[in-house]
Scaffold this active site. Structure first.
Site, mmCIF file in Angstrom:
data_model
loop_
_atom_site.group_PDB
_atom_site.id
_atom_site.type_symbol
_atom_site.label_atom_id
_atom_site.label_comp_id
_atom_site.label_asym_id
_atom_site.label_seq_id
_atom_site.Cartn_x
_atom_site.Cartn_y
_atom_site.Cartn_z
ATOM 1 N N GLU A 28 0.847 -1.186 0.000
ATOM 2 C CA GLU A 28 0.000 0.000 0.000
ATOM 3 C C GLU A 28 0.884 1.238 0.000
ATOM 4 O O GLU A 28 1.865 1.313 0.729
ATOM 5 C CB GLU A 28 -0.898 0.030 1.236
ATOM 6 C CG GLU A 28 -1.767 1.297 1.301
ATOM 7 C CD GLU A 28 -2.524 1.415 2.602
ATOM 8 O OE1 GLU A 28 -3.563 0.749 2.709
ATOM 9 O OE2 GLU A 28 -2.067 2.147 3.499
ATOM 10 N N TYR A 60 -6.838 6.802 -0.554
ATOM 11 C CA TYR A 60 -7.696 7.904 -0.990
ATOM 12 C C TYR A 60 -7.675 9.055 0.002
ATOM 13 O O TYR A 60 -8.139 10.143 -0.297
ATOM 14 C CB TYR A 60 -9.123 7.364 -1.133
ATOM 15 C CG TYR A 60 -9.975 8.038 -2.183
ATOM 16 C CD1 TYR A 60 -9.513 8.198 -3.484
ATOM 17 C CD2 TYR A 60 -11.258 8.470 -1.878
ATOM 18 C CE1 TYR A 60 -10.316 8.780 -4.449
ATOM 19 C CE2 TYR A 60 -12.071 9.058 -2.844
ATOM 20 C CZ TYR A 60 -11.583 9.214 -4.125
ATOM 21 O OH TYR A 60 -12.379 9.797 -5.083
ATOM 22 N N ALA A 62 -8.392 10.369 4.254
ATOM 23 C CA ALA A 62 -9.609 10.566 5.048
ATOM 24 C C ALA A 62 -10.500 11.586 4.376
ATOM 25 O O ALA A 62 -10.066 12.663 3.999
ATOM 26 C CB ALA A 62 -9.239 11.031 6.455
ATOM 27 N N HIS A 88 -8.378 2.774 -4.050
ATOM 28 C CA HIS A 88 -9.240 2.908 -2.878
ATOM 29 C C HIS A 88 -10.397 3.841 -3.219
ATOM 30 O O HIS A 88 -10.212 4.863 -3.895
ATOM 31 C CB HIS A 88 -8.470 3.526 -1.710
ATOM 32 C CG HIS A 88 -7.451 2.619 -1.110
ATOM 33 N ND1 HIS A 88 -7.151 2.632 0.243
ATOM 34 C CD2 HIS A 88 -6.638 1.674 -1.649
ATOM 35 C CE1 HIS A 88 -6.202 1.746 0.506
ATOM 36 N NE2 HIS A 88 -5.875 1.150 -0.639
ATOM 37 N N GLY A 119 -14.986 4.621 4.963
ATOM 38 C CA GLY A 119 -14.072 5.728 5.153
ATOM 39 C C GLY A 119 -14.338 6.555 6.389
ATOM 40 O O GLY A 119 -15.327 6.359 7.099
ATOM 41 N N ASP A 120 -13.427 7.503 6.628
ATOM 42 C CA ASP A 120 -13.480 8.379 7.789
ATOM 43 C C ASP A 120 -14.113 9.717 7.427
ATOM 44 O O ASP A 120 -13.962 10.196 6.303
ATOM 45 C CB ASP A 120 -12.076 8.652 8.323
ATOM 46 C CG ASP A 120 -11.399 7.396 8.823
ATOM 47 O OD1 ASP A 120 -12.111 6.509 9.291
ATOM 48 O OD2 ASP A 120 -10.170 7.320 8.732
ATOM 49 N N ALA A 138 -19.857 0.354 2.838
ATOM 50 C CA ALA A 138 -19.003 -0.299 1.852
ATOM 51 C C ALA A 138 -19.809 -1.267 0.986
ATOM 52 O O ALA A 138 -19.548 -1.407 -0.214
ATOM 53 C CB ALA A 138 -17.875 -1.040 2.563
ATOM 54 N N LYS A 196 -20.655 -7.875 2.938
ATOM 55 C CA LYS A 196 -19.864 -7.374 1.808
ATOM 56 C C LYS A 196 -19.662 -8.466 0.763
ATOM 57 O O LYS A 196 -19.697 -8.199 -0.447
ATOM 58 C CB LYS A 196 -18.511 -6.857 2.305
ATOM 59 C CG LYS A 196 -18.601 -5.665 3.241
ATOM 60 C CD LYS A 196 -17.229 -5.349 3.825
ATOM 61 C CE LYS A 196 -17.295 -4.297 4.903
ATOM 62 N NZ LYS A 196 -15.986 -4.026 5.526
ATOM 63 N N GLN A 207 -6.961 -4.929 8.541
ATOM 64 C CA GLN A 207 -6.206 -3.857 9.149
ATOM 65 C C GLN A 207 -5.051 -4.507 9.900
ATOM 66 O O GLN A 207 -5.065 -5.717 10.170
ATOM 67 C CB GLN A 207 -7.123 -3.084 10.108
ATOM 68 C CG GLN A 207 -6.515 -1.844 10.731
ATOM 69 C CD GLN A 207 -5.988 -0.878 9.718
ATOM 70 O OE1 GLN A 207 -4.879 -1.076 9.230
ATOM 71 N NE2 GLN A 207 -6.749 0.144 9.386
#
Length: 395
Positions: A28, A60, A62, A88, A119-120, A138, A196, A207
């Site tokens: 990443e 991408y 936050a 992303h 996302g955040d 998602a 998902k 994560q």
């Protein structure tokens, strides 16, 4: 210098050989945020590409704050590198129509793999909530991506062949111990992952975490609940206490105190961290992980050292008589039609085996020779979502 001024126009020798060809390796990276950072970023990226990774995922930011640079970087990888870029995508800070436009643009540019994240919230709007017509999860984002692809194929019959040769692949993210910031438990993360999968996800990536047994327990429990997609562990080389503190802040995943003590007491914290990370990777592979995804924070040296210490790569032996393996199908300068020379100079002492790809203004009439990228198998490994300002998912 900006991303638009750079083209990866020369294919470099493969400085490393993979030892395990049954595993997928990926990285990443985060788009450079300033003009000053562009050239060092591409130097590090070049070193990562010398491993011939199966893909590179591009964050991408936050609230999608890095979306412009992210799109530019993904486009560069699509056009100038044989390595799959994974784009992303987050649902935060944009409308449904805006996200659909981004997806369609990516598809038109040749992107075939996405990482779908909720996302955040943006830093300047931490209480942001999706509106009634916005993409709220998602799983909804996966559906939107699939529908965008279906519409393209319906409009253009030739794209059906492209879809057959290069199937659209969607990755998602998950937390093996639950998401501390979202307040989910392991069981809830598995339930979310099943949702998902039902929406059309092909793979998942975790994560970061520090306990290999937690990964094994998560995968076993997920399989029991009907999750069939590959679940790839995401690993961070633990070489910097400051970086670990930043990651904990971003993700809510705490660093074990004993790990911090080892780094603090070590004569060479970097080497100590590499060995700890390598042991984690080896334990994960013993647990039948389908691949390893490395969070690089745009630092190639720790990522490559980690994979080498774990026995997954080794420097290519140029003395063996076969010369330099080429990471791609060839590069040609259109001014004379002859193969471009391969850049051999190492970009940093730590990755001395990895030559840097030459950086050239985009106006230079040089490009990769055409090559049909191989389709990613839905039974393979995948990318994920930690990074500087990176996005953390809930379903």
């Amino acid at each position: 210098m900006t991303i638009a001024d750079v083209t990866l126009h020369r294919i470099q020798p493969c400085a490393f050989d993979k030892i395990r060809h049954d595993l997928m390796l990926s990285f990443e990276v985060m788009p450079p945020r300033s003009q000053k950072a562009v050239e060092p970023f591409f130097t590090n990226l070049s070193q990562l590409l010398s491993v011939r990774p199966d893909f590179v995922s591009v964050t991408y930011g936050a609230g999608g704050k890095d979306r412009h640079n992210a799109r530019g970087l993904v486009k560069t990888l699509v056009e100038d590198s044989p390595t799959h870029p994974i784009a992303h995508l987050t649902t935060v800070g944009d409308t449904r129509e805006g996200i659909r436009t981004v997806v369609e643009d990516y598809l038109d540019e040749g992107v075939r793999t996405f990482l779908a994240l909720r996302g955040d919230p943006p830093a300047d709007n931490p209480t942001w909530k999706p509106g009634p017509n916005d993409v709220r999860s998602a799983a909804e984002l996966i559906t939107l991506i699939r529908l965008a692809e279906a519409r393209r194929v319906a409009r253009h019959s030739g794209l059906a062949l492209q879809q057959a040769l290069r199937p659209l692949t969607i990755a998602v993210a998950t937390f093996v111990n639950g998401n501390p910031q979202a307040g989910t438990t392991r069981a809830e993360e598995i339930e979310n992952l099943a949702v998902k999968q039902e929406a059309g996800a092909d793979m998942a990536i975790t994560q970061l975490f520090w306990d290999p047994d937690a990964y094994s327990a998560f995968v076993d429990a997920a399989r029991h609940e009907g999750v069939r997609i590959p679940i790839v562990p995401g690993v961070l080389p633990p070489v910097s206490p400051a970086r670990l503190a930043r990651v904990s802040e971003l993700t809510g995943v705490s660093t074990p105190p004993e790990l911090l003590r080892v780094l603090d007491d070590a004569t060479d914290p970097t080497e100590a961290g590499i060995q700890i990370g390598a042991q984690l990777v080896q334990r994960l592979l013993d647990a039948d992980a389908p691949g390893i995804h490395v969070y690089t924070f745009n630092k190639s040296e720790p990522a490559l050292d980690l994979l080498q210490a774990a026995g997954l790569i080794h420097p290519h032996d140029l003395s063996a008589g076969d010369g330099a393996l080429v990471c791609g199908d060839g590069a040609f300068d259109s001014s004379d039609g002859k193969p471009a020379e391969l850049d051999q100079a190492p970009a940093s002492p730590a990755a001395s085996a990895a030559p840097a790809t030459s950086l050239t203004p985009a106006a230079t009439d040089t490009a990769f020779s055409a090559a049909l990228p191989a389709a990613l198998s839905t039974a393979s490994s995948a990318p994920t979502c930690v990074g500087e300002g990176g996005s953390r998912p809930t379903p």
